[in-house]
Enzyme design. Structure first.
Site, PDB file in Angstrom:
ATOM      1  N   LYS A 196       3.308   5.256  -4.716  1.00 58.89           N
ATOM      2  CA  LYS A 196       4.633   4.851  -4.948  1.00 58.89           C
ATOM      3  C   LYS A 196       4.652   3.598  -5.958  1.00 58.89           C
ATOM      4  CE  LYS A 196       5.295   7.198  -0.895  1.00 58.89           C
ATOM      5  NZ  LYS A 196       4.157   7.446   0.206  1.00 58.89           N
ATOM      6  N   ASP A 202      -7.609 -10.586  10.702  1.00 60.43           N
ATOM      7  CA  ASP A 202      -7.724 -12.037  11.129  1.00 60.43           C
ATOM      8  C   ASP A 202      -6.487 -12.804  10.586  1.00 60.43           C
ATOM      9  OD1 ASP A 202      -9.821 -11.018  12.126  1.00 60.43           O
ATOM     10  OD2 ASP A 202     -11.422 -11.759  10.816  1.00 60.43           O
ATOM     11  N   ASP A 251       7.996  -3.800 -17.472  1.00 61.16           N
ATOM     12  CA  ASP A 251       7.654  -4.762 -18.719  1.00 61.16           C
ATOM     13  C   ASP A 251       6.123  -5.351 -18.507  1.00 61.16           C
ATOM     14  OD1 ASP A 251       9.941  -4.283 -20.021  1.00 61.16           O
ATOM     15  OD2 ASP A 251      10.805  -6.083 -19.260  1.00 61.16           O
ATOM     16  N   HIS A 278       0.350  10.896  -3.762  1.00 61.19           N
ATOM     17  CA  HIS A 278       1.159  10.170  -2.508  1.00 61.19           C
ATOM     18  C   HIS A 278       1.486   8.426  -3.115  1.00 61.19           C
ATOM     19  CE1 HIS A 278       1.680   8.823   1.462  1.00 61.19           C
ATOM     20  NE2 HIS A 278       2.650   9.690   1.645  1.00 61.19           N
ATOM     21  N   LYS A 317       2.922   1.490   6.220  1.00 63.14           N
ATOM     22  CA  LYS A 317       1.462   1.614   5.984  1.00 63.14           C
ATOM     23  C   LYS A 317       0.711   0.011   5.934  1.00 63.14           C
ATOM     24  CE  LYS A 317       3.193   5.393   4.067  1.00 63.14           C
ATOM     25  NZ  LYS A 317       3.295   6.232   5.174  1.00 63.14           N
ATOM     26  N   HIS A 325       7.607   4.379   9.118  1.00 60.43           N
ATOM     27  CA  HIS A 325       6.762   4.887   8.025  1.00 60.43           C
ATOM     28  C   HIS A 325       5.917   3.987   7.265  1.00 60.43           C
ATOM     29  CE1 HIS A 325       6.701   7.008   3.955  1.00 60.43           C
ATOM     30  NE2 HIS A 325       6.229   8.054   4.749  1.00 60.43           N
TER      31      HIS A 325
END
Length: 481
Positions: free
Chosen positions: A226, A406, A231, A224, A401, A399
């Site tokens: 991404k 704090d 470089d 999952h 995450k 979508h």
């Protein structure tokens, strides 16, 4: 020649005995290996009672340990131990302690990945598809040596074509390009798309989640992650895959709300290391990349990259998140599209709220997966009395995450607050312990909260019986996943 009816009856009886015996053996395996007692009980009863159906389902859904990955990495480390040791030593030069309140996360990070929080980083928040894709395509255009690109979903649409053309243009300039996709997440990706990349000298591979002994039927695993690394100097990580829907072009889920971030500094090598491990699993090839760390002393942010997955010796994702939740003293804001926490995570959230932490969880109001959407309602009654605030994002599909702890740390990455991310998926999170970055995430989430509606936790009690039944069935099935 006709077979005697008595022989047929004997064969049928023998087949029934064999299948039920296999069901009992599989049930014993489930009791010994399934991650939770509820899941073990559910599988055990199913395998004994309905072995004809449960056995093939168990082959596909039953395991939580990904076989062969760790062993393959140990093999390549043995072959290239000098380079591996030098790489980790170089990153360790920038080791720095996180904020005092979060000091307990440092030994966990090192135990799980071997890489600590580091200084000398620069993190830039990227909000939604337009900003993210522009930054990624700009970085690709500036590449001079190599590009590492990994995505769970790649679509053969306008956005996918934009990335394809950008990669092909760099390949024609003799830039080396390595591209991993998850074959289950990208099951709709056309062969012509992949063929076009390869024709232009780009090395492309599926992650091969069903590769290796014991994984053949394990369609439940996903990569999952991404990741984009350019470089060895600039990297990206976050919630966006590659496709038009992430630009808000899916009418049912538009506008699409998501978050990514761009990194520079030692964290780039951490993301690069994660990619190379996956590339070696998929291709059994070791890539020649830049390990020279380009430090950003101007921002000098403290950050950590945490790759986790079902090949980990310990349940790293779950353990780290539970520990992070336990560190919160004043505020814990979480944005997640899927809310199906395991018992330990749910308990940590409850305890945080009970000790006075401002716990806010932002969920989408529109479902893209009905099962997990229904399941989230089952937690309402458990939160009624403990002041956890739930919000439903109303302005399209959310979508992203995100975790905000704090005033000290913010996390951006691929991990959802669900069993799949914690136990079944290969995931990666970036955590930044810097007041300016935390402030930018806080401002972003405040905007999201303004576009959300506070959930009346008693709403579930007023739902019709059929809805409650669907919710409870969804909740009961979560241990099987």
């Amino acid at each position: 020649m006709l077979v005697d009816s008595g022989v047929l009856a004997l064969l049928s009886a023998a087949t029934v005995v064999v299948v039920h015996s296999l069901g009992i053996l599989h049930a014993a395996h489930a009791v010994m290996n399934v991650r939770s007692s509820q899941g073990a009980i559910a599988w055990g009863i199913s395998l004994i009672t309905f072995p004809w159906l449960a056995i093939p389902l168990y082959w596909i859904l039953g395991r939580t340990k990904f076989h062969g990955y760790a062993e393959a990495l140990r093999s390549v480390y043995a072959q290239h131990h000098k380079l591996v040791r030098e790489t980790y030593t170089e990153i360790a030069k920038f080791k720095v302690a996180p904020p005092k309140k979060l000091a307990g996360l440092q030994p966990l990070a090192e135990a799980f990945t071997g890489i600590p929080f580091t200084s000398g980083n620069a993190a830039q928040l990227l909000i939604d598809g337009q900003q993210t894709y522009e930054a990624m395509l700009r970085a690709i255009a500036q590449a001079t040596d190599y590009i590492l690109l990994q995505s769970y979903i790649v679509n053969d649409d306008q956005a996918g074509n934009d990335f394809k053309q950008a990669l092909i243009a760099k390949a024609k300039q003799a830039v080396r390009i390595y591209f991993i996709y998850d074959e289950i997440g990208s099951n709709k990706l056309s062969r012509s798309y992949i063929k076009s990349l390869r024709k232009n000298g780009i090395q492309v591979s599926a992650f091969h989640t069903t590769k290796g002994r014991g994984n053949r039927f394990q369609l439940n695993f996903r990569n999952h992650r991404k990741i984009l690394v350019v470089d060895g100097e600039t990297a990206f990580v976050g919630g966006l895959n590659i496709g038009d829907e992430y630009l808000g072009k899916n009418p049912r889920l538009s506008p699409w709300r998501d978050t990514h971030m761009m990194l520079q500094g030692p964290t780039v090598q951490s993301l690069q290391n994660s990619f190379l491990r996956d590339w070696y699993w998929a291709t059994r090839k070791v890539l020649d990349v830049n390990w020279q760390i380009k430090v950003n002393r101007q921002t000098n942010q403290t950050a950590l990259v945490l790759p986790t997955g079902p090949a980990d010796r310990l349940k790293a994702c779950n353990l780290f998140f539970v520990n992070a939740i336990n560190q919160a003293q004043t505020r814990l804001w979480i944005a997640t599209p899927y809310f199906v926490p395991d018992d330990s995570t749910l308990t940590a959230l409850k305890l945080a709220a009970m000790r006075g932490v401002d716990v806010r969880i932002i969920l989408p109001n529109r479902p893209d997966h009905l099962f997990v959407y229904l399941c989230s309602f089952s937690y309402y009654t458990e939160m009624e009395a403990i002041a956890i605030k739930l919000y439903r994002y109303k302005n399209g599909f959310m979508h992203q995450k995100i975790m905000l702890i704090d005033q000290d740390m913010a996390g951006v990455g691929t991990v959802n607050l669900d069993n799949r991310s914690f136990f079944l998926n290969f995931e990666v999170m970036g955590f930044v312990a810097d007041p300016h970055f935390v402030e930018s995430v806080e401002k972003m989430l405040q905007s999201d909260l303004a576009a959300s509606v506070a959930v009346d936790l008693f709403e579930y009690d007023r739902k019709p019986l059929w809805f409650k039944l669907a919710v409870r069935v969804s909740r009961l099935l979560t241990p099987l996943l």
